[in-house]
Design an enzyme around this catalytic site. Structure first.
Site, PDB file in Angstrom:
ATOM      1  CB  VAL A 100      -0.968   0.011   1.199  1.00  0.00           C
ATOM      2  CG1 VAL A 100      -1.684   1.342   1.296  1.00  0.00           C
ATOM      3  CG2 VAL A 100      -1.973  -1.123   1.066  1.00  0.00           C
TER       4      VAL A 100
ATOM      5  CE  LYS B 173     -11.978  -4.420   6.554  1.00  0.00           C
ATOM      6  NZ  LYS B 173     -11.978  -5.511   5.555  1.00  0.00           N
TER       7      LYS B 173
END
Lengths: 431, 431
Positions: free
Chosen positions: A15, A206
């Site tokens: 990332v 999440k």
């Protein structure tokens, strides 16, 4: 007005490399969007000598986090090292040094989100974390801005790509959980230790983040009831299909009055539900707002580029705020006291697959367990199994409470007529 | 810093009433989100005496637009009267009086968007129009902020609820276009003059707005190639199903290199495409970004509350900008010169349903038309029809250009072997 912005990066994995590539490769677009150049000033790496996927000047690399979080010229720190304690420490240090922070770290935000957000607020800093929830879906910005004037009462998410991939494959190719998991690991879709994904913990993190934001309450990972997918069998998927359902690992966050429930569990969705058609490793978040009604946001849940895109979007937002001198204004710490629903207040329908004694009176004994608990049945199917003297009963209840359902579960387990509760899932839909 | 904000409303129909209800009913939330009270100051109505669905003090009503657009205390004007010329004039006047403007008017934005945006920019005013495209889906904010750092190369939208409702019903209940249209009109899902919806014009307006924003070019309604759904037959839907497709009215905007194409036309989508499962009056916008990959945004396309929600979200954004003194910064006039693709540059697959003479040599004569144009066929089906001496041929080409396809169409029409081209659609998918 700020005339240029320096960025420090903590971590240069896939990332991080994506972020470097996007920032270096899109200088012109960035300039146009924010009005000033954005430079990468320092990058924390573990090993200075390692070969890298992205081209970066060696003098930008450092193996000391201090060089980033204490660097006098760095305005924005992007954290992509992952993990909890060290990341937390670095981010707190950066914020206390008045540096804005962007993180993709869901583990951290789910556990320490409230602390980090209030530290950011205190320091007048931005703390953005779009990439922490669903890589490529701008869901956090949507909750903060797009649906700002609405009252959100329900969020349902397919927020873990690995489990959705596994369930899709199991369903389409009639394979077992173990078979698909093995294949997914070989293809790199599942990690060698898949526990966090398949047991629903990743999804729970999440959902804690989404629920905190959508309901403006400090929902902690521990508040999320979690059940994974590792016990789902081909038979369960077969019956689900027969009844018109798709099996998905669903993150579920609901608010009634001031009270909320948040869970992650395998759930049977009617085939007509927008989430039922989300296949493979895709993610989607379904939101119900009092005014807007049903909306759904679909996209890749992870991946280098989607995640890097979200981070760069956050970077654009931070830089705009810097140029306007308004950082820290959109960091909103939770407004409402957390109130979790009790089992008596959580409503749902439930699916049972039972092996019962194949003898006279079984059926009425079974149904009377439900009747005694004031729960009626919506669907019921009985068929013989190969085993001697055993029949399989599959049923779906009408809407009941979690509490009543737990009582039924215990009674079924303890009664002599049910030999084994083969499976037991929540069912979406109905009043 | 601005300490309170006054809003003027042009129009008090269903959407206007919804806005009034949300602003008056959510004072506390609004205060919390923007930090100061927001009042409705004046409302333009046609008839001062009419009974209203919403409670509003009579002294707030006026029948003169001047009382709104020239009102010294009004900061923000919300336009919900619709229509083109008058709305344009009022909005220009408001912007030139330094009032920020929010509009739900897609007709106006599709025709005069560039002029209005540049007037807003010149006056340092915000001009927001989230509600103009897909009522409840925060798609414009997503394009402006969420995907800001990505390069968007493809947008596909189901952006008209009426046509999607009609196609869904035709498909599920095996009804004709006329039957479903009549039912939809009775239920209030279609207008008594449905031309703008069923001929794709409404969708074309929305695609012009989305393409202008996504590609940062001034795409005008006239740049959108439009074909409606009124000629679609049950047979077409039947064959589509057989071939694994769903028929949808798709707004299609693509960019290759610097050139774009924008169209609205009935399109066959593979059943696996995320848009294929969007049913009834729902809308969805599918976006492909180079970095993020596939994303999709699903929600109600219209309706009083979704549209009012979008308007109030815009209002929150305007008021925040006012408090920060940064209005007009996020109004971005198109950056790139418009370059439309030529027919030779537009690629696609095409579906044909033909009635041909049922005699020897027909088949080879037919396929040679495609072969001569260097187009190969992906799917082909022939079957007899009841009519004497006629056979029906249904086929899907491999990817070709629009230009080649037009040549094929002409040759098929002019050749003696094809008695009639029963239908002809674009097909999504493939390279």
């Amino acid at each position: 007005m700020v005339e240029n912005v320096s960025v420090g990066l903590l971590g240069l994995g896939t990332v991080g490399s994506g972020v470097v590539r996007m920032v270096e490769g899109h200088q012109e677009e960035l300039l146009h969007r924010v009005g000033c150049p954005v430079y990468i000033e320092k990058v924390l790496v573990q090993n200075l000598e390692k070969e890298r996927a992205c081209v970066i000047k060696p003098e930008l690399l450092t193996s000391s986090a201090e060089d980033v979080v204490n660097h006098p010229d760095i305005d924005v720190v992007i954290e992509v090292i992952g993990g909890i304690e060290q990341a937390r420490e670095y981010i707190l240090q950066a914020l206390n040094n008045k540096k804005h922070v962007i993180t993709a770290n869901k583990d951290l935000m789910a556990l320490h989100g409230a602390e980090l957000l209030s530290t950011a607020e205190k320091n007048g800093c931005d703390l953005f974390y779009e990439a922490s929830v669903a890589g490529g879906i701008p869901i956090i910005r949507t909750l903060v801005d797009g649906l700002a004037s609405d009252r959100i009462t329900k969020m349902m998410g397919i927020v873990n790509g690995t489990t959705n991939y596994i369930l899709t494959k199991m369903d389409k190719q009639n394979l077992t959980f173990e078979e698909v998991l093995k294949e997914a690991q070989e293809l790199g879709y599942a990690e060698s230790d898949p526990t966090s994904d398949v047991e629903g913990i990743d999804a729970a993190r999440k959902m804690a983040i989404l629920a905190s934001l959508g309901f403006s309450m400090n929902i902690h990972l521990d508040d999320v009831e979690v059940k994974g997918i590792s016990n789902i069998t081909s038979e369960d998927l077969e019956y689900a299909r027969q009844f018109g359902y798709s099996m998905k690992l669903i993150g579920n966050a609901r608010k009634d009055g001031g009270k909320v429930e948040v869970s992650v569990e395998p759930t049977l969705l009617p085939d007509t539900h927008p989430l039922a058609s989300v296949q493979n490793e895709n993610n989607a978040v379904y939101i119900y707002g009092e005014a807007v009604g049903e909306t759904m946001f679909f996209g890749p849940g992870a991946g280098q580029l989607p995640t890097a895109t979200s981070i760069v979007s956050d970077l654009v937002a931070v830089v705009r705020n810097m140029r306007l001198g308004v950082n820290g204004k959109s960091v909103v710490a939770p407004q409402f006291e957390k109130q979790l629903k009790q089992a008596e207040e959580i409503e749902g329908k439930y699916f049972y697959r039972l092996h019962v004694k194949d003898e006279a009176g079984t059926f009425s004994a079974l149904t009377s367990v439900f009747a005694e608990n004031q729960v009626s049945l919506e669907k019921l199917l009985q068929k013989p199994v190969d085993e001697d003297g055993v029949a399989e009963v599959v049923l779906v209840t009408h809407t009941t409470t979690k509490h009543q359902n737990e009582q039924i579960y215990q009674q079924l387990r303890d009664t002599g007529i049910v030999k084994v509760i083969k499976s037991h899932y929540r069912v979406e839909g109905g009043a």
